[in-house]
Design a protein around this motif. Sequence first.
Motif, PDB file in Angstrom:
ATOM      1  N   ALA A  58       0.825  -1.213   0.000  1.00  0.00           N
ATOM      2  CA  ALA A  58       0.000   0.000   0.000  1.00  0.00           C
ATOM      3  C   ALA A  58       0.858   1.263   0.000  1.00  0.00           C
ATOM      4  O   ALA A  58       0.506   2.266  -0.637  1.00  0.00           O
ATOM      5  N   ASN A  59       1.961   1.221   0.737  1.00  0.00           N
ATOM      6  CA  ASN A  59       2.881   2.366   0.734  1.00  0.00           C
ATOM      7  C   ASN A  59       4.253   1.927   1.255  1.00  0.00           C
ATOM      8  O   ASN A  59       4.450   1.816   2.452  1.00  0.00           O
ATOM      9  N   PRO A  60       5.172   1.665   0.324  1.00  0.00           N
ATOM     10  CA  PRO A  60       6.471   1.130   0.746  1.00  0.00           C
ATOM     11  C   PRO A  60       7.514   2.201   1.085  1.00  0.00           C
ATOM     12  O   PRO A  60       8.711   1.902   1.071  1.00  0.00           O
ATOM     13  N   ASN A  61       7.090   3.401   1.401  1.00  0.00           N
ATOM     14  CA  ASN A  61       8.099   4.400   1.781  1.00  0.00           C
ATOM     15  C   ASN A  61       8.687   4.047   3.155  1.00  0.00           C
ATOM     16  O   ASN A  61       7.945   3.878   4.129  1.00  0.00           O
ATOM     17  N   PRO A  62      10.020   3.917   3.268  1.00  0.00           N
ATOM     18  CA  PRO A  62      10.633   3.465   4.525  1.00  0.00           C
ATOM     19  C   PRO A  62      10.276   4.334   5.740  1.00  0.00           C
ATOM     20  O   PRO A  62      10.050   3.801   6.827  1.00  0.00           O
ATOM     21  N   ASP A  63      10.220   5.651   5.564  1.00  0.00           N
ATOM     22  CA  ASP A  63       9.896   6.501   6.722  1.00  0.00           C
ATOM     23  C   ASP A  63       8.434   6.338   7.133  1.00  0.00           C
ATOM     24  O   ASP A  63       8.104   6.376   8.315  1.00  0.00           O
ATOM     25  N   PHE A  64       7.593   6.180   6.166  1.00  0.00           N
ATOM     26  CA  PHE A  64       6.169   5.924   6.408  1.00  0.00           C
ATOM     27  C   PHE A  64       6.052   4.607   7.190  1.00  0.00           C
ATOM     28  O   PHE A  64       5.345   4.502   8.190  1.00  0.00           O
ATOM     29  N   LEU A  65       6.797   3.602   6.721  1.00  0.00           N
ATOM     30  CA  LEU A  65       6.746   2.280   7.361  1.00  0.00           C
ATOM     31  C   LEU A  65       7.290   2.317   8.784  1.00  0.00           C
ATOM     32  O   LEU A  65       6.781   1.625   9.664  1.00  0.00           O
ATOM     33  N   ARG A  66       8.334   3.129   9.003  1.00  0.00           N
ATOM     34  CA  ARG A  66       8.919   3.207  10.356  1.00  0.00           C
ATOM     35  C   ARG A  66       7.884   3.687  11.369  1.00  0.00           C
ATOM     36  O   ARG A  66       7.840   3.226  12.498  1.00  0.00           O
ATOM     37  N   SER A 305      -1.235  10.673 -14.213  1.00  0.00           N
ATOM     38  CA  SER A 305      -1.738   9.453 -13.572  1.00  0.00           C
ATOM     39  C   SER A 305      -0.649   8.402 -13.430  1.00  0.00           C
ATOM     40  O   SER A 305      -0.856   7.389 -12.777  1.00  0.00           O
ATOM     41  N   ASN A 306       0.530   8.608 -14.032  1.00  0.00           N
ATOM     42  CA  ASN A 306       1.594   7.616 -13.850  1.00  0.00           C
ATOM     43  C   ASN A 306       1.971   7.511 -12.376  1.00  0.00           C
ATOM     44  O   ASN A 306       2.441   6.467 -11.938  1.00  0.00           O
ATOM     45  N   ASP A 307       1.762   8.578 -11.620  1.00  0.00           N
ATOM     46  CA  ASP A 307       2.191   8.534 -10.229  1.00  0.00           C
ATOM     47  C   ASP A 307       1.024   8.338  -9.272  1.00  0.00           C
ATOM     48  O   ASP A 307       1.207   8.322  -8.061  1.00  0.00           O
ATOM     49  N   MET A 308      -0.166   8.182  -9.799  1.00  0.00           N
ATOM     50  CA  MET A 308      -1.333   7.887  -8.963  1.00  0.00           C
ATOM     51  C   MET A 308      -2.382   7.322  -9.898  1.00  0.00           C
ATOM     52  O   MET A 308      -3.308   7.993 -10.319  1.00  0.00           O
ATOM     53  N   PRO A 309      -2.187   6.049 -10.274  1.00  0.00           N
ATOM     54  CA  PRO A 309      -2.985   5.517 -11.387  1.00  0.00           C
ATOM     55  C   PRO A 309      -4.386   5.034 -11.039  1.00  0.00           C
ATOM     56  O   PRO A 309      -5.077   4.550 -11.931  1.00  0.00           O
ATOM     57  N   GLY A 367      -2.321   5.524   0.355  1.00  0.00           N
ATOM     58  CA  GLY A 367      -2.190   4.077   0.181  1.00  0.00           C
ATOM     59  C   GLY A 367      -2.652   3.638  -1.190  1.00  0.00           C
ATOM     60  O   GLY A 367      -3.637   4.172  -1.729  1.00  0.00           O
ATOM     61  N   HIS A 368      -1.956   2.674  -1.780  1.00  0.00           N
ATOM     62  CA  HIS A 368      -2.251   2.158  -3.123  1.00  0.00           C
ATOM     63  C   HIS A 368      -2.324   3.324  -4.116  1.00  0.00           C
ATOM     64  O   HIS A 368      -3.141   3.314  -5.038  1.00  0.00           O
ATOM     65  N   ALA A 369      -1.533   4.346  -3.913  1.00  0.00           N
ATOM     66  CA  ALA A 369      -1.559   5.519  -4.792  1.00  0.00           C
ATOM     67  C   ALA A 369      -0.201   5.614  -5.498  1.00  0.00           C
ATOM     68  O   ALA A 369      -0.017   5.023  -6.565  1.00  0.00           O
ATOM     69  N   ARG A 370       0.768   6.304  -4.867  1.00  0.00           N
ATOM     70  CA  ARG A 370       2.101   6.359  -5.482  1.00  0.00           C
ATOM     71  C   ARG A 370       2.659   4.960  -5.677  1.00  0.00           C
ATOM     72  O   ARG A 370       3.375   4.676  -6.639  1.00  0.00           O
ATOM     73  N   GLY A 373       2.416   3.389  -9.009  1.00  0.00           N
ATOM     74  CA  GLY A 373       2.850   4.251 -10.112  1.00  0.00           C
ATOM     75  C   GLY A 373       3.794   3.588 -11.101  1.00  0.00           C
ATOM     76  O   GLY A 373       4.308   2.498 -10.881  1.00  0.00           O
ATOM     77  N   HIS A 374       4.029   4.267 -12.188  1.00  0.00           N
ATOM     78  CA  HIS A 374       4.896   3.752 -13.257  1.00  0.00           C
ATOM     79  C   HIS A 374       5.483   4.932 -14.024  1.00  0.00           C
ATOM     80  O   HIS A 374       5.257   6.096 -13.661  1.00  0.00           O
ATOM     81  N   ASN A 375       6.219   4.630 -15.089  1.00  0.00           N
ATOM     82  CA  ASN A 375       6.900   5.686 -15.840  1.00  0.00           C
ATOM     83  C   ASN A 375       6.402   5.824 -17.276  1.00  0.00           C
ATOM     84  O   ASN A 375       7.135   6.296 -18.145  1.00  0.00           O
ATOM     85  N   TYR A 376       5.183   5.420 -17.519  1.00  0.00           N
ATOM     86  CA  TYR A 376       4.659   5.488 -18.892  1.00  0.00           C
ATOM     87  C   TYR A 376       4.801   6.906 -19.449  1.00  0.00           C
ATOM     88  O   TYR A 376       4.650   7.889 -18.728  1.00  0.00           O
TER      89      TYR A 376
END
Length: 411
Positions: A58-66, A305-309, A367-370, A373-376
């Motif tokens: 849902a959100n793999p940002n390390p600081d968010f996870l900490r 939308s590549n960063d919040m599809p 969550g489930h946002a960034r 994402g992708h680089n299209y």
Amino acid sequence: MNEEVIYYPKEAVGRAVEQFETPFFLYSEERLRENCRRMKSAFEKHFPDVWPLFAVKANPNPDFLRIIMDEGFDFDCSSPSECFLAEKLEAKGMYTGNYTPADELKYAAERNMILNLDDASMLPFLEEIGVPEILSFRINPGIGGGERESFVFAGPDAKYGVPFEKAAEAYKKAAELGVKRFGIHMMTGTNIPISEKEYFAQITKKLFEIVAEVKREAGVKIELMNIGGGFGVPYKPEEKSLDIEELAASVRESFDTQCEKHGLKEPRLMIEPGRFISADAGWRVGKVLVIKDSYKKFVGIDASSNDMPRPSIYGAYHHASVMNDASEQEPVSIVGQICENNDQFARDRMLPVCDIGDVVVIHNCGGHARAMGHNYNGRLRHAEYLLEQNGSIRQIRQAQNIEDLFKTTKL
Ligand SMILES: Cc1ncc(COP(=O)(O)O)c(C=O)c1O
């Protein structure tokens, strides 16, 4: 009007856009901690030894996870990269892969993860990599739910889990291989509508029927029961929030009734929410670049939308706020810069009349946002910032640049 949906930290967003380049994601530490506490305390009231995991996808940002770890959660991981992250952050938890080969299972097992197999066809891999003491199976209990068709993760069309009719056989084979301790898991859908109040109690009942059969047919006792994530959140202002206290109480009732009915020792409850913890703790912030009066009015922003599809993949609704002093509203569509017509965050919404440079905030992007994402179109991924409890704003991930995009390519 649901305040949780329409809220955004206005003052902090204002400060952030003065200091940093848009677009970016902003997360609220305060809200994230509140969500963790709300969920954990609701379940702890009825299950004092509940083991909560956060679905890292849902959100793999390390600081968010900490922050989530600091609130007492471990991790639900679904790929080697998420296990890598868990190891770096010194978290443990459960590994739920799909169609997982031996080397991935080995990687997860070496990183303190309880393996949760999606099918008995993966059991031979355990002989290759070493049979773990404890093992779980993800079961397809035959029933599932979810906000929309692609959010239903169980039933005959779902690619996930051991069909419930084959569960006893799977546990029997695992016991024969030498597994000593067992868990059972289900993840039957995501964003389960909050109106379906009895959903979790009902699927828990179904899971207990399988536990009883596994005991009867395979002589295996199950000590961990993971009822998954999927707890719904409101995205629209008119939607209600989930009463998590009520939900936890109904799961308690199901545990009591079913354990008594089947003569079972109560397993330890596990949960693995993603969206409930994270979605309303983040916003995507961008600025208006171009305003186009076409057959209708389009407001083009600097984020795509590549960063919040979610809106482009599912047509998902996200509330949008415009930060300006306009007294009038008009129907507009807020769009990004990608060459796809589904690159639209808000379609035909009544919003304050915009000007170039106005700030547009898209809600429910924690969550489930960034993460999706992708680089299209070669569009770059945005930076992430954390609004800390003391009010300061800290960058927790840099934006990608063009060089990053071509790092793995020979030019
Ligand atoms: C195995 C598993 N667990 C947990 C989750 C988290 O779901 P949610 O964010 O709906 O709570 C997911 C989401 O897809 C999942 O696949």
